[in-house]
Design a protein around this motif. Structure first.
Motif, mmCIF file in Angstrom:
data_model
loop_
_atom_site.group_PDB
_atom_site.id
_atom_site.type_symbol
_atom_site.label_atom_id
_atom_site.label_comp_id
_atom_site.label_asym_id
_atom_site.label_seq_id
_atom_site.Cartn_x
_atom_site.Cartn_y
_atom_site.Cartn_z
ATOM 1 N N TYR A 46 -7.325 57.239 2.532
ATOM 2 C CA TYR A 46 -6.378 56.908 1.459
ATOM 3 C C TYR A 46 -5.558 55.662 1.759
ATOM 4 O O TYR A 46 -5.242 54.862 0.873
ATOM 5 C CB TYR A 46 -5.443 58.088 1.145
ATOM 6 N N HIS A 49 -5.810 52.148 0.302
ATOM 7 C CA HIS A 49 -5.265 51.793 -1.022
ATOM 8 C C HIS A 49 -3.886 51.113 -0.933
ATOM 9 O O HIS A 49 -3.749 49.966 -1.356
ATOM 10 C CB HIS A 49 -5.264 53.021 -1.932
ATOM 11 N N HIS A 73 4.254 53.062 -1.372
ATOM 12 C CA HIS A 73 4.436 53.435 -2.776
ATOM 13 C C HIS A 73 3.915 54.825 -3.164
ATOM 14 O O HIS A 73 4.377 55.407 -4.123
ATOM 15 C CB HIS A 73 3.887 52.352 -3.721
ATOM 16 N N ASP A 74 2.921 55.347 -2.413
ATOM 17 C CA ASP A 74 2.387 56.667 -2.774
ATOM 18 C C ASP A 74 2.825 57.769 -1.812
ATOM 19 O O ASP A 74 2.424 58.929 -1.967
ATOM 20 C CB ASP A 74 0.848 56.623 -2.810
ATOM 21 N N ASP A 139 -0.794 48.054 -7.941
ATOM 22 C CA ASP A 139 -1.331 49.402 -7.723
ATOM 23 C C ASP A 139 -2.432 49.682 -8.750
ATOM 24 O O ASP A 139 -3.543 50.084 -8.416
ATOM 25 C CB ASP A 139 -0.162 50.396 -7.867
ATOM 26 N N ASN A 143 -6.515 50.218 -8.290
ATOM 27 C CA ASN A 143 -7.185 51.419 -8.795
ATOM 28 C C ASN A 143 -8.338 51.067 -9.733
ATOM 29 O O ASN A 143 -9.376 51.725 -9.739
ATOM 30 C CB ASN A 143 -6.184 52.335 -9.509
#
Ligand code: MN
Length: 334
Positions: A46, A49, A73-74, A139, A143
């Protein structure tokens, strides 16, 4: 995405002298650890990303707080870590930014497509710091670039539709044309592959019929202006398949009726020369009625300035021309 913390730092330090290597490394390792047991649809770690998002934002030369926010950010949404932990570790500025991005991500889920325009307004209003929106756009861009990892076709379409309705116009509103264009083009390819293919084929045909059209017209415009003592820099391009399709839909036109498959940009030194260049072009070529727009006198809401006109240009080709100063151009391309 295989970028070490020091490589990332090196990129930032090129444009931000006071950037702290320790701060970047800390955020890098913090995010990597928080996401350590998570994977993307593609099967990748992950962490690739947030790292790719951070890396993209270094290309836009954004400050280290924005890069740190991108790395984190996530984290709040996808791990046990809370926004209070972020504040304790990274301070108020970063925690406010991360909180802003997290809140925007939650808004995504709540709204349906019908309220796209309201949603765009809400996005703009709810971020008092533009850096939040920039992280959110980067972001979304990543994606979309990696959307092949999502195997469910319906989910893919939903994401693309939302991107075209909400995020591409948001990028346009903020004046970030590169993100707008890439989002549109990639989503268009997924939502309407056949339409896009047929437009691309037509474009190729038009282009191959006279491949020298763009350089030829560029030269003609340049010569005309230079003859009149205007220093200028002229570039030409074929418009993107999505923007052509949008115009066909909007104006209910066939491809043959489109006036501006080719667009030229004229960069001059100052505002008087913008108007002088426009005058010269309108004198030598026929202007197409109803297509002239003066965004210098009346800038767009995002501050964008330029003169736009469509002409029957050299070789009787219909072209669009944008005339602006180099300062306006930097603003438009950032
Ligand atoms: Mn994300």
């Amino acid at each position: 995405m295989n970028l070490t913390a020091s490589q990332l730092f090196k990129k930032i330090s090129k444009y931000e002298i006071s950037a702290s290597e320790d701060a970047i490394k800390k955020a890098y390792n913090f995010s990597k650890k928080a996401h350590s047991n998570q994977f993307r649809g593609s099967g990748e770690q992950y962490f690739t990303h947030p790292l790719a998002v951070a890396n993209y934002l270094t290309q836009m030369k954004l400050d280290s707080s924005t890069i740190i926010t991108a790395l984190l950010h996530d984290v709040v949404e996808d791990s046990e870590i809370t926004i209070h932990n972020i504040r304790d570790e990274f301070g108020t500025e970063i925690s406010k930014l991360v909180d802003g991005v997290t809140k925007l991500s939650k808004l995504d889920l709540k709204f349906g497509f019908a309220q796209a325009e309201n949603f765009r307004k809400l996005l703009l209003a709810s971020s008092d710091d533009i850096r939040v929106l920039l992280v959110k756009l980067a972001d979304r861009l990543h994606n979309i670039r990696t959307i092949d990892g999502i195997k469910n076709e319906k989910k893919r379409s939903k994401i693309c539709f939302e991107t075209i309705e909400i995020f591409a116009p948001l990028a346009e509103r903020l004046g970030i044309n590169a993100i707008q264009r890439e989002l549109e083009d990639r989503c268009f390819a997924i939502l309407k592959p056949e339409t896009r293919d047929s437009i691309l084929k037509r474009l190729k045909l038009i282009y191959s019929q006279d491949e020298s059209n763009i350089p030829y017209i560029t030269k003609e415009i340049e010569t005309l202006l230079k003859k009149n003592n205007i220093k200028c820099y002229v570039t030409g391009r074929i418009k993107s398949s999505y923007s052509i399709w949008k115009k066909m839909q909007y104006k209910n036109l066939s491809m043959d009726q489109l006036s501006d498959i080719m667009a030229f940009r004229v960069i001059v030194d100052d505002v008087p020369n913008c108007y002088k260049s426009l005058g010269l072009l309108h004198q030598d070529y026929t202007a197409i009625m109803g297509r002239f727009k003066d965004y210098i006198s009346a800038p767009k809401r995002n501050g964008y300035q330029s003169l736009h006109s469509s002409l029957i240009g050299p070789k009787k080709t219909r072209i669009e021309v944008q005339i602006r100063t180099s300062i306006m151009n930097e603003f438009a391309l950032n």
